[in-house]
Enzyme design. Structure first.
Site, PDB file in Angstrom:
ATOM      1  CG  ASN A  11      -1.976   1.457   1.465  1.00  0.00           C
ATOM      2  OD1 ASN A  11      -2.445   1.668  -0.151  1.00  0.00           O
ATOM      3  ND2 ASN A  11      -2.592   1.494   2.819  1.00  0.00           N
ATOM      4  CE  LYS A  13       0.194   3.534   5.483  1.00  0.00           C
ATOM      5  NZ  LYS A  13      -0.430   3.754   6.351  1.00  0.00           N
ATOM      6  CG  HIS A  96      -6.059   2.500   4.963  1.00  0.00           C
ATOM      7  ND1 HIS A  96      -5.603   3.079   5.847  1.00  0.00           N
ATOM      8  CD2 HIS A  96      -4.639   1.168   5.132  1.00  0.00           C
ATOM      9  CE1 HIS A  96      -4.130   2.815   6.121  1.00  0.00           C
ATOM     10  NE2 HIS A  96      -3.980   1.787   5.478  1.00  0.00           N
ATOM     11  CD  GLU A  98      -3.216   5.984   6.377  1.00  0.00           C
ATOM     12  OE1 GLU A  98      -3.293   5.854   5.116  1.00  0.00           O
ATOM     13  OE2 GLU A  98      -1.880   4.894   7.237  1.00  0.00           O
ATOM     14  CD  GLU A 167      -3.726  -2.701   7.462  1.00  0.00           C
ATOM     15  OE1 GLU A 167      -2.785  -2.496   7.088  1.00  0.00           O
ATOM     16  OE2 GLU A 167      -4.446  -1.361   7.175  1.00  0.00           O
ATOM     17  N   GLY A 173       2.771   2.655  10.690  1.00  0.00           N
ATOM     18  CA  GLY A 173       3.422   3.648   9.926  1.00  0.00           C
ATOM     19  C   GLY A 173       3.998   4.221  11.837  1.00  0.00           C
ATOM     20  CB  SER A 211       4.568  -1.465  12.163  1.00  0.00           C
ATOM     21  OG  SER A 211       3.966   0.337  12.768  1.00  0.00           O
TER      22      SER A 211
HETATM   23  P1  PGA Z   1       2.552   0.313   7.788  1.00  0.00           P
HETATM   24  O1  PGA Z   1       0.910   0.497   6.770  1.00  0.00           O
HETATM   25  O2  PGA Z   1       2.895  -0.929   6.979  1.00  0.00           O
HETATM   26  O3  PGA Z   1       3.261   1.515   7.341  1.00  0.00           O
HETATM   27  O4  PGA Z   1       2.305   0.135   8.815  1.00  0.00           O
HETATM   28  C1  PGA Z   1       0.282  -0.296   6.591  1.00  0.00           C
HETATM   29  C2  PGA Z   1      -1.013   0.116   6.135  1.00  0.00           C
HETATM   30  O5  PGA Z   1      -1.638   1.235   6.574  1.00  0.00           O
HETATM   31  O6  PGA Z   1      -1.846  -1.168   4.850  1.00  0.00           O
END
Ligand code: PGA
Length: 250
Positions: A11, A13, A96, A98, A167, A173, A211
């Protein structure tokens, strides 16, 4: 316990640039030739055409990070599932954290987005996960079940076609990862919830995210109900992403 092929989905982003994408995708395609898992990259919409071209002839699959619940019409700024299909998109992330957090997406909207994707031959990767406050309040189970229930409610007849991603928001993140045991516990719960809706719950891939990186991927992916990963930061670095792909191939 399932023998399905794992799915490792990057992803990106809101990251990328034409030149950097070129190098990244070429390196991933070159490095994944022997991968025994499925690999996808979910890229920003403006780069779909570029990545479609770069990946051609390889086994890399293309994904989007969101999709409109509508097929067409007066919805300024939105991108529809039929549009994504035209660029060879196989997966679309929906819900997601976010999007839920910064764009006010509700459980009901996420379920509609999953429906729109499925209706046009795109596999939704439906994300669920609790915040730190929710975990600390002992609400993890209640939150993820509520989020998945909405998707099942609207898409029950083809629920075995979706991909789920668990998640934990506090792990996204942050460099803080769920332990394999913490992750497995929630994945097993989600599997049970799917099993109540379909006889094919074993077929559904439940990805883990938050992460996930080259160092911790193998132990997470070894859990019985973890069928792959949704990888943010580490998917932007080809060597790291390839190590996760290698872990998903074992
Ligand atoms: P990350 O993001 O691996 O940077 O923690 C995962 C995600 O939000 O899909």
């Amino acid at each position: 316990m399932t023998q399905k092929r794992k799915l490792i989905a990057g992803n990106w982003k809101m990251n990328g640039a034409l030149q950097a994408n070129d190098a990244l995708v070429r390196a991933v395609v070159a490095g994944m030739q022997d991968a025994a898992c499925e690999v996808a990259v979910c890229v920003p919409a403006p780069y779909l055409a570029q990545v479609q071209m770069l990946k051609s002839g390889s086994k890399l699959e293309l994904g989007a990070q969101d999709v409109s619940q509508h097929a067409s019409g007066a919805y300024t700024g939105e991108v529809s599932a039929p549009m994504l299909r035209e660029f060879g998109v196989r997966y679309a992330i929906v819900g997601h954290s976010e999007r839920r957090q910064y764009h006010g997406e509700t459980d009901a909207l996420v379920a509609e987005k999953a429906r729109a994707a499925l209706a046009h031959g795109i596999t939704p990767i439906a994300c669920v996960g609790e915040t730190l406050a929710e975990r600390e309040a002992g609400q993890t189970e209640e939150v993820v079940k509520r989020q998945l229930a909405a998707v099942i409610h609207v898409n029950g007849h083809c629920i075995s076609e979706i991909v789920v991603a668990y998640e934990p928001v506090w792990a996204i993140g942050t460099g803080r990862t769920a332990t394999p045991e913490q992750a497995q516990q929630v994945h097993a719960l989600l599997r049970k919830q799917l099993a109540a809706a379909t006889a094919q719950a074993d077929r559904v891939r439940i990805l883990h995210g938050g992460s996930m990186n080259a160092a911790n991927a193998a132990s997470l992916l070894a859990q019985p109900d973890i069928d792959g990963g949704l990888i943010g930061g580490a998917s932007l670095k080809a060597p790291d992403f390839l190590q996760i792909i290698a872990a998903g191939s074992r």
